[in-house]
Design a protein around this motif. Structure first.
Motif, PDB file in Angstrom:
ATOM      1  N   ALA A  79     -10.217 -11.179  -5.623  1.00 31.93           N
ATOM      2  CA  ALA A  79     -11.296 -11.470  -4.653  1.00 31.93           C
ATOM      3  C   ALA A  79     -11.517 -12.820  -4.575  1.00 31.93           C
ATOM      4  CB  ALA A  79     -12.281 -10.664  -5.893  1.00 31.93           C
ATOM      5  N   LEU A  80     -11.308 -13.793  -5.591  1.00 28.39           N
ATOM      6  CA  LEU A  80     -11.539 -15.226  -5.572  1.00 28.39           C
ATOM      7  C   LEU A  80     -10.415 -15.584  -4.211  1.00 28.39           C
ATOM      8  CD1 LEU A  80     -12.600 -17.772  -6.113  1.00 28.39           C
ATOM      9  CD2 LEU A  80     -10.909 -18.049  -7.900  1.00 28.39           C
ATOM     10  N   LEU A 103      -3.084  -2.537   2.700  1.00 29.96           N
ATOM     11  CA  LEU A 103      -3.273  -3.863   3.157  1.00 29.96           C
ATOM     12  C   LEU A 103      -2.952  -4.065   4.619  1.00 29.96           C
ATOM     13  CD1 LEU A 103      -1.998  -5.695  -0.060  1.00 29.96           C
ATOM     14  CD2 LEU A 103      -4.217  -5.619   0.761  1.00 29.96           C
ATOM     15  N   ALA A 104      -1.824  -3.710   5.013  1.00 34.99           N
ATOM     16  CA  ALA A 104      -1.592  -3.802   6.596  1.00 34.99           C
ATOM     17  C   ALA A 104      -2.189  -2.911   7.301  1.00 34.99           C
ATOM     18  CB  ALA A 104      -0.166  -3.549   6.897  1.00 34.99           C
ATOM     19  N   GLY A 105      -2.623  -1.850   6.952  1.00 36.18           N
ATOM     20  CA  GLY A 105      -3.439  -0.848   7.809  1.00 36.18           C
ATOM     21  C   GLY A 105      -4.751  -1.487   7.807  1.00 36.18           C
ATOM     22  N   THR A 144     -10.166 -10.553   5.452  1.00 36.49           N
ATOM     23  CA  THR A 144     -10.129 -11.164   3.976  1.00 36.49           C
ATOM     24  C   THR A 144     -11.313 -11.218   3.241  1.00 36.49           C
ATOM     25  OG1 THR A 144     -10.422 -13.561   5.144  1.00 36.49           O
ATOM     26  CG2 THR A 144      -8.234 -12.917   4.529  1.00 36.49           C
ATOM     27  N   GLY A 145     -12.668 -11.003   4.038  1.00 36.59           N
ATOM     28  CA  GLY A 145     -13.812 -10.934   3.464  1.00 36.59           C
ATOM     29  C   GLY A 145     -14.025  -9.454   2.907  1.00 36.59           C
ATOM     30  N   GLY A 146     -13.566  -8.461   3.627  1.00 34.67           N
ATOM     31  CA  GLY A 146     -13.457  -7.227   3.174  1.00 34.67           C
ATOM     32  C   GLY A 146     -12.497  -7.073   1.935  1.00 34.67           C
ATOM     33  N   LEU A 147     -11.247  -7.404   2.142  1.00 32.30           N
ATOM     34  CA  LEU A 147     -10.369  -7.393   0.978  1.00 32.30           C
ATOM     35  C   LEU A 147     -11.041  -8.077  -0.377  1.00 32.30           C
ATOM     36  CD1 LEU A 147      -7.791  -7.117  -0.696  1.00 32.30           C
ATOM     37  CD2 LEU A 147      -6.991  -9.388   0.479  1.00 32.30           C
ATOM     38  N   SER A 166      -8.426  -1.788   1.126  1.00 36.58           N
ATOM     39  CA  SER A 166      -7.522  -2.905   1.194  1.00 36.58           C
ATOM     40  C   SER A 166      -7.577  -3.391  -0.554  1.00 36.58           C
ATOM     41  CB  SER A 166      -7.979  -4.009   1.970  1.00 36.58           C
ATOM     42  OG  SER A 166      -9.228  -4.388   1.691  1.00 36.58           O
ATOM     43  N   GLY A 167      -8.849  -3.446  -0.870  1.00 35.18           N
ATOM     44  CA  GLY A 167      -9.012  -3.816  -2.389  1.00 35.18           C
ATOM     45  C   GLY A 167      -8.104  -2.953  -3.204  1.00 35.18           C
TER      46      GLY A 167
END
Length: 313
Positions: free
Chosen positions: A66-67, A275-277, A36-39, A188-189
């Motif tokens: 991001a939020l 996202l899943a990867g 989640t931090g990377g996303l 992921s973003g």
């Protein structure tokens, strides 16, 4: 003449086969926190680019993502610490030699910008004409740019944090993990942006997806091939299965990003695959680290090899 060794090289065995290191006690919350931090970081960078290039839907989705991902990341971090005050205690000092301390302050610097930009996008339309709404609107761009400037640190500091532990699989990959995590964050973003933005606005997300996936996959292959014995922790058992599925999904997502320039359905599926990867990559790296502490070979054999190389044996 070089002296011949009469005694054959002994096969490594630990005392009663017991582990040398205690495995990490962390649960699933830690790899989820890494994801989640990377996303959040990847979304913040994409949101800033969308803002500067006039893509309002992509900007809105990325800033809100991001939020939301930052909020999830902070929740997972505090939940893993056990008590919320433990995070506050980390703010009492700033220690440049400690990756945990540096990472804490990176989050503190990143949070306000990501928060203001995200909240500005979530304010109901009927409130945007009010004084607080207009103020948020004016602060949104500088806040978003501030978050994007710090986002690379958010994406990579967790890799540094892991590699500074005694866990062999993480410590030995200290050169590669920051590239794996940063590429994964970008992918992921981009995947999040591809899911929510229309095809006409998602060009930057598709390009970022390809670049992030390429960086993640190349760095991941280096981990598999250049760590000697330690590579086995990444290429066997559960860690291998997780990372292999991550590779398939990331490759498929990147391919879809290239092929889905006109298809909304392909773009969405590709974004979900990215996202899943990215999530499976974090769980795979985490699992490799845990397993490397259970087998004493990963601790002792590389140390012996390093000593032998230093002594010229």
């Amino acid at each position: 003449m070089k002296e011949q060794v009469a005694v054959p090289k002994a096969e490594f065995r630990s005392y009663y086969g017991r582990p040398v290191l205690k495995p990490p006690v962390w649960e699933w919350k830690v790899p989820a926190y890494l994801f989640t931090g990377g996303l959040s970081a990847g979304s913040a960078m994409l949101g800033a680019g969308a803002d500067l290039t006039g893509r309002p839907v992509l900007r809105r989705a990325s800033r809100a993502g991001a939020l939301g991902a930052l909020a999830a990341s902070m929740y997972l971090l505090v939940a893993d610490l056990g008590r919320p005050e433990r995070f506050l205690h980390m703010l009492r000092v700033a220690k440049p030699s400690s990756p945990m301390s540096v990472g804490t302050w990176i989050l503190v610097a990143y949070g306000p910008g990501a928060g203001v930009a995200g909240v500005a996008e979530l304010v109901p339309r009927r409130w945007r004409g009010t004084l607080p709404g207009r103020l948020l609107g004016r602060l949104a761009r500088p806040a978003g740019l501030s978050a994007a400037a710090i986002a690379p640190g958010v994406a990579s500091y967790t890799a540094v944090l892991l590699s500074q532990t005694a866990v062999p699989a993480w410590q030995s990959a200290h050169r590669q993990l920051p590239f794996v995590f940063t590429g994964s964050a970008a992918a992921s973003g981009a995947g999040w942006g591809m899911v929510w933005a229309p095809v006409a606005e998602a060009g930057p997300a598709r390009r970022l997806a390809v670049l992030g996936a390429a960086a993640e996959l190349v760095a991941s292959k280096v981990v598999d091939q250049r760590l000697g014995l330690i590579s086995q922790a990444y290429t066997t058992d559960k860690a291998h299965r997780l990372r292999k599925w991550s590779e398939y999904l990331t490759l498929g997502g990147a391919a879809g990003a290239l092929a889905g320039r006109r298809s909304r359905a392909v773009q969405v599926v590709s974004g979900l695959a990215l996202l899943a990867g990215s999530a499976l990559q974090r769980f795979g790296v985490f699992e490799a680290g845990v397993e490397s502490t259970k087998d004493p070979r990963y601790v002792v054999v590389p140390q012996r090899d390093a000593i032998n190389r230093a002594s010229g044996r």
